[in-house]
Design a protein around this motif. Structure first.
Motif, PDB file in Angstrom:
ATOM      1  N   LEU A  29     -16.069  -5.328  10.425  1.00 39.61           N
ATOM      2  CA  LEU A  29     -14.863  -4.832   9.764  1.00 39.61           C
ATOM      3  C   LEU A  29     -15.076  -3.397   9.295  1.00 39.61           C
ATOM      4  CD1 LEU A  29     -12.025  -5.673   8.605  1.00 39.61           C
ATOM      5  CD2 LEU A  29     -13.247  -6.252   6.488  1.00 39.61           C
ATOM      6  N   THR A  30     -14.145  -2.497   9.657  1.00 37.41           N
ATOM      7  CA  THR A  30     -14.213  -1.095   9.243  1.00 37.41           C
ATOM      8  C   THR A  30     -12.821  -0.619   8.840  1.00 37.41           C
ATOM      9  OG1 THR A  30     -13.704  -0.075  11.391  1.00 37.41           O
ATOM     10  CG2 THR A  30     -16.006  -0.729  10.998  1.00 37.41           C
ATOM     11  N   GLY A  31     -12.758   0.612   8.383  1.00 41.27           N
ATOM     12  CA  GLY A  31     -11.477   1.205   8.025  1.00 41.27           C
ATOM     13  C   GLY A  31     -10.520   1.310   9.194  1.00 41.27           C
ATOM     14  N   ALA A  32     -11.034   1.250  10.421  1.00 42.19           N
ATOM     15  CA  ALA A  32     -10.164   1.317  11.596  1.00 42.19           C
ATOM     16  C   ALA A  32      -9.231   0.116  11.680  1.00 42.19           C
ATOM     17  CB  ALA A  32     -11.017   1.407  12.864  1.00 42.19           C
ATOM     18  N   HIS A  33      -9.554  -0.965  10.974  1.00 46.12           N
ATOM     19  CA  HIS A  33      -8.719  -2.166  11.000  1.00 46.12           C
ATOM     20  C   HIS A  33      -7.669  -2.181   9.887  1.00 46.12           C
ATOM     21  CE1 HIS A  33     -12.707  -3.444  12.752  1.00 46.12           C
ATOM     22  NE2 HIS A  33     -11.875  -3.704  13.735  1.00 46.12           N
ATOM     23  N   ALA A  35      -4.935  -0.373   9.170  1.00 50.30           N
ATOM     24  CA  ALA A  35      -3.505  -0.228   9.462  1.00 50.30           C
ATOM     25  C   ALA A  35      -2.896  -1.556   9.896  1.00 50.30           C
ATOM     26  CB  ALA A  35      -3.294   0.841  10.529  1.00 50.30           C
ATOM     27  N   ASP A  36      -3.586  -2.296  10.765  1.00 55.27           N
ATOM     28  CA  ASP A  36      -3.076  -3.598  11.203  1.00 55.27           C
ATOM     29  C   ASP A  36      -2.980  -4.568  10.029  1.00 55.27           C
ATOM     30  OD1 ASP A  36      -2.743  -2.861  13.827  1.00 55.27           O
ATOM     31  OD2 ASP A  36      -4.470  -3.971  14.587  1.00 55.27           O
ATOM     32  N   LEU A  37      -4.013  -4.587   9.187  1.00 56.91           N
ATOM     33  CA  LEU A  37      -4.002  -5.503   8.045  1.00 56.91           C
ATOM     34  C   LEU A  37      -2.864  -5.163   7.087  1.00 56.91           C
ATOM     35  CD1 LEU A  37      -7.834  -5.808   7.342  1.00 56.91           C
ATOM     36  CD2 LEU A  37      -6.345  -7.489   8.447  1.00 56.91           C
ATOM     37  N   CYS A  38      -2.671  -3.881   6.853  1.00 49.96           N
ATOM     38  CA  CYS A  38      -1.595  -3.448   5.959  1.00 49.96           C
ATOM     39  C   CYS A  38      -0.237  -3.837   6.528  1.00 49.96           C
ATOM     40  CB  CYS A  38      -1.683  -1.936   5.748  1.00 49.96           C
ATOM     41  SG  CYS A  38      -0.392  -1.266   4.670  1.00 49.96           S
ATOM     42  N   ALA A  39      -0.048  -3.629   7.816  1.00 51.82           N
ATOM     43  CA  ALA A  39       1.242  -3.904   8.451  1.00 51.82           C
ATOM     44  C   ALA A  39       1.593  -5.389   8.428  1.00 51.82           C
ATOM     45  CB  ALA A  39       1.236  -3.386   9.885  1.00 51.82           C
ATOM     46  N   GLY A  40       0.577  -6.256   8.515  1.00 53.07           N
ATOM     47  CA  GLY A  40       0.848  -7.689   8.624  1.00 53.07           C
ATOM     48  C   GLY A  40       0.751  -8.474   7.344  1.00 53.07           C
ATOM     49  N   ALA A  41       0.286  -7.854   6.264  1.00 50.97           N
ATOM     50  CA  ALA A  41       0.052  -8.583   5.014  1.00 50.97           C
ATOM     51  C   ALA A  41       1.327  -8.677   4.172  1.00 50.97           C
ATOM     52  CB  ALA A  41      -1.045  -7.896   4.210  1.00 50.97           C
ATOM     53  N   ASN A  42       1.332  -9.652   3.282  1.00 53.24           N
ATOM     54  CA  ASN A  42       2.370  -9.730   2.251  1.00 53.24           C
ATOM     55  C   ASN A  42       1.685 -10.034   0.920  1.00 53.24           C
ATOM     56  OD1 ASN A  42       1.777 -12.499   2.276  1.00 53.24           O
ATOM     57  ND2 ASN A  42       3.579 -13.033   3.490  1.00 53.24           N
ATOM     58  N   GLU A  43       2.463 -10.231  -0.122  1.00 61.51           N
ATOM     59  CA  GLU A  43       1.875 -10.462  -1.449  1.00 61.51           C
ATOM     60  C   GLU A  43       1.004 -11.716  -1.467  1.00 61.51           C
ATOM     61  OE1 GLU A  43       4.775 -10.495  -4.521  1.00 61.51           O
ATOM     62  OE2 GLU A  43       5.376  -8.405  -4.218  1.00 61.51           O
ATOM     63  N   GLU A  44       1.414 -12.743  -0.733  1.00 62.94           N
ATOM     64  CA  GLU A  44       0.660 -13.997  -0.726  1.00 62.94           C
ATOM     65  C   GLU A  44      -0.701 -13.824  -0.052  1.00 62.94           C
ATOM     66  OE1 GLU A  44       0.238 -17.934  -1.953  1.00 62.94           O
ATOM     67  OE2 GLU A  44       1.740 -16.410  -2.458  1.00 62.94           O
ATOM     68  N   SER A  55      -5.395  -1.847  -3.742  1.00 67.97           N
ATOM     69  CA  SER A  55      -4.666  -1.414  -4.941  1.00 67.97           C
ATOM     70  C   SER A  55      -3.173  -1.280  -4.690  1.00 67.97           C
ATOM     71  CB  SER A  55      -5.236  -0.085  -5.455  1.00 67.97           C
ATOM     72  OG  SER A  55      -5.168   0.908  -4.430  1.00 67.97           O
ATOM     73  N   ASN A  56      -2.773  -1.042  -3.450  1.00 69.94           N
ATOM     74  CA  ASN A  56      -1.358  -1.000  -3.090  1.00 69.94           C
ATOM     75  C   ASN A  56      -1.228  -1.239  -1.587  1.00 69.94           C
ATOM     76  OD1 ASN A  56      -1.440   1.747  -1.747  1.00 69.94           O
ATOM     77  ND2 ASN A  56      -2.038   2.305  -3.847  1.00 69.94           N
ATOM     78  N   ALA A  57      -0.001  -1.339  -1.124  1.00 71.59           N
ATOM     79  CA  ALA A  57       0.252  -1.715   0.272  1.00 71.59           C
ATOM     80  C   ALA A  57       0.334  -0.485   1.170  1.00 71.59           C
ATOM     81  CB  ALA A  57       1.533  -2.536   0.368  1.00 71.59           C
ATOM     82  N   THR A  58      -0.787   0.225   1.274  1.00 78.82           N
ATOM     83  CA  THR A  58      -0.874   1.369   2.177  1.00 78.82           C
ATOM     84  C   THR A  58      -2.144   1.237   3.013  1.00 78.82           C
ATOM     85  OG1 THR A  58      -2.146   2.749   0.643  1.00 78.82           O
ATOM     86  CG2 THR A  58       0.273   2.844   0.478  1.00 78.82           C
ATOM     87  N   PRO A  59      -2.163   1.833   4.211  1.00 80.50           N
ATOM     88  CA  PRO A  59      -3.400   1.784   5.009  1.00 80.50           C
ATOM     89  C   PRO A  59      -4.599   2.383   4.283  1.00 80.50           C
ATOM     90  CG  PRO A  59      -1.542   2.413   6.390  1.00 80.50           C
ATOM     91  CD  PRO A  59      -1.036   2.414   4.970  1.00 80.50           C
ATOM     92  N   ALA A  61      -5.204   2.373   1.060  1.00 80.05           N
ATOM     93  CA  ALA A  61      -5.689   1.401   0.069  1.00 80.05           C
ATOM     94  C   ALA A  61      -6.428   0.259   0.755  1.00 80.05           C
ATOM     95  CB  ALA A  61      -4.514   0.867  -0.756  1.00 80.05           C
ATOM     96  N   TRP A  62      -5.945  -0.171   1.917  1.00 79.36           N
ATOM     97  CA  TRP A  62      -6.656  -1.206   2.665  1.00 79.36           C
ATOM     98  C   TRP A  62      -8.018  -0.702   3.129  1.00 79.36           C
ATOM     99  CZ3 TRP A  62      -6.106  -6.334   3.556  1.00 79.36           C
ATOM    100  CH2 TRP A  62      -4.926  -6.931   3.111  1.00 79.36           C
ATOM    101  N   ALA A  63      -8.087   0.550   3.548  1.00 78.92           N
ATOM    102  CA  ALA A  63      -9.380   1.115   3.956  1.00 78.92           C
ATOM    103  C   ALA A  63     -10.350   1.163   2.786  1.00 78.92           C
ATOM    104  CB  ALA A  63      -9.178   2.506   4.553  1.00 78.92           C
ATOM    105  N   GLU A  64      -9.844   1.499   1.603  1.00 76.49           N
ATOM    106  CA  GLU A  64     -10.692   1.509   0.407  1.00 76.49           C
ATOM    107  C   GLU A  64     -11.172   0.101   0.075  1.00 76.49           C
ATOM    108  OE1 GLU A  64      -8.281   3.285  -2.575  1.00 76.49           O
ATOM    109  OE2 GLU A  64      -8.322   5.289  -1.656  1.00 76.49           O
ATOM    110  N   TYR A  65     -10.286  -0.874   0.217  1.00 70.74           N
ATOM    111  CA  TYR A  65     -10.647  -2.273  -0.028  1.00 70.74           C
ATOM    112  C   TYR A  65     -11.743  -2.724   0.942  1.00 70.74           C
ATOM    113  CZ  TYR A  65     -10.044  -7.365   0.538  1.00 70.74           C
ATOM    114  OH  TYR A  65     -10.249  -8.711   0.667  1.00 70.74           O
ATOM    115  N   ILE A  66     -11.615  -2.366   2.214  1.00 68.66           N
ATOM    116  CA  ILE A  66     -12.627  -2.717   3.209  1.00 68.66           C
ATOM    117  C   ILE A  66     -13.960  -2.076   2.861  1.00 68.66           C
ATOM    118  CG2 ILE A  66     -13.289  -2.342   5.628  1.00 68.66           C
ATOM    119  CD1 ILE A  66     -10.266  -2.701   6.285  1.00 68.66           C
ATOM    120  N   ALA A  67     -13.932  -0.806   2.453  1.00 67.77           N
ATOM    121  CA  ALA A  67     -15.172  -0.121   2.071  1.00 67.77           C
ATOM    122  C   ALA A  67     -15.829  -0.816   0.886  1.00 67.77           C
ATOM    123  CB  ALA A  67     -14.882   1.342   1.745  1.00 67.77           C
TER     124      ALA A  67
END
Length: 205
Positions: A29-33, A35-44, A55-59, A61-67
């Motif tokens: 798993l890297t930051g390259a993934h 955008a897909d995770l952000c696009a397909g996720a919801n609050e649940e 921290s928020n629903a942006t690519p 923020a998802w990259a920071e979460y992965i890091a």
């Protein structure tokens, strides 16, 4: 019968090889993934994550979460990607690994579009085959938020033994002290669990 596998060297436990199945493949798993995770996720998707979510629903923020996940010790994270399209539909992790004690914990986060399909059983099959048949683990376990009814049902379908509940085991980023239900599969139980996963995949193919 499960092969008689010696305990793999500790460094091998912390590698991230690409693991391929019929419906999905797993890769580090890297930051390259993100955008897909952000696009397909919801609050649940993120509400019950033990380590919190982005921290928020942006690519970004998802990259920071992965890091942040990748920086945790004794943890290996894989992206779950669909065979063919290559779209990332979740992540699955060895969320804690104890080489000396020959056990690992598995945790999963799947996007809504991947739930109820072959993705979950195949992802678990790939990681459990590696744990028991490559690394030489004696035990694989799972800790599930007691509120997560979908994951609890999945554990019972898996055939894992329910060991008990760790009450107020972990304080989540929102301050809630969650109860974690522990399930496990031991080495001598793995052949039956593996056969069940393979049967489920056949029925979903």
């Amino acid at each position: 019968m499960i092969p008689d596998v010696a305990l793999a060297p500790e460094p091998e436990w912390f590698q991230t090889p690409t693991l391929r199945g019929q419906h999905i493949f797993l890769e580090g798993l890297t930051g390259a993934h993100a955008a897909d995770l952000c696009a397909g996720a919801n609050e649940e998707t993120v509400r019950l994550l033990a380590r919190g979510g982005p921290s928020n629903a942006t690519p970004d923020a998802w990259a920071e979460y992965i890091a942040r996940l990748n920086a945790l010790p004794h943890r290996i994270n894989f992206a779950v990607r669909l065979t063919g399209s290559g779209v990332t539909v979740g992540r699955i992790s060895y969320s804690e690994m104890k080489w000396a004690d020959r056990w690992t914990e598995i945790g999963t986060m799947l996007l809504p579009a991947a739930q109820g399909r072959a993705v979950n059983p195949e992802a678990k099959l790939l990681l459990m085959v590696r744990a028991f048949e490559v690394l030489g683990a004696n035990r694989v376990h799972f800790k599930v938020d007691s509120r997560n009814t979908r994951s609890l049902r999945a554990m019972h379908k898996l055939g894992a033994a329910q060991e008990g509940t760790l009450r107020q085991y972990q304080v989540l980023p929102d301050g809630f002290a969650r109860d974690s239900v522990v399930f496990s599969v031991l080495r001598d139980e793995w052949p039956a669990v593996k056969a069940g996963l393979q049967a489920r995949l056949t029925s979903l193919s």
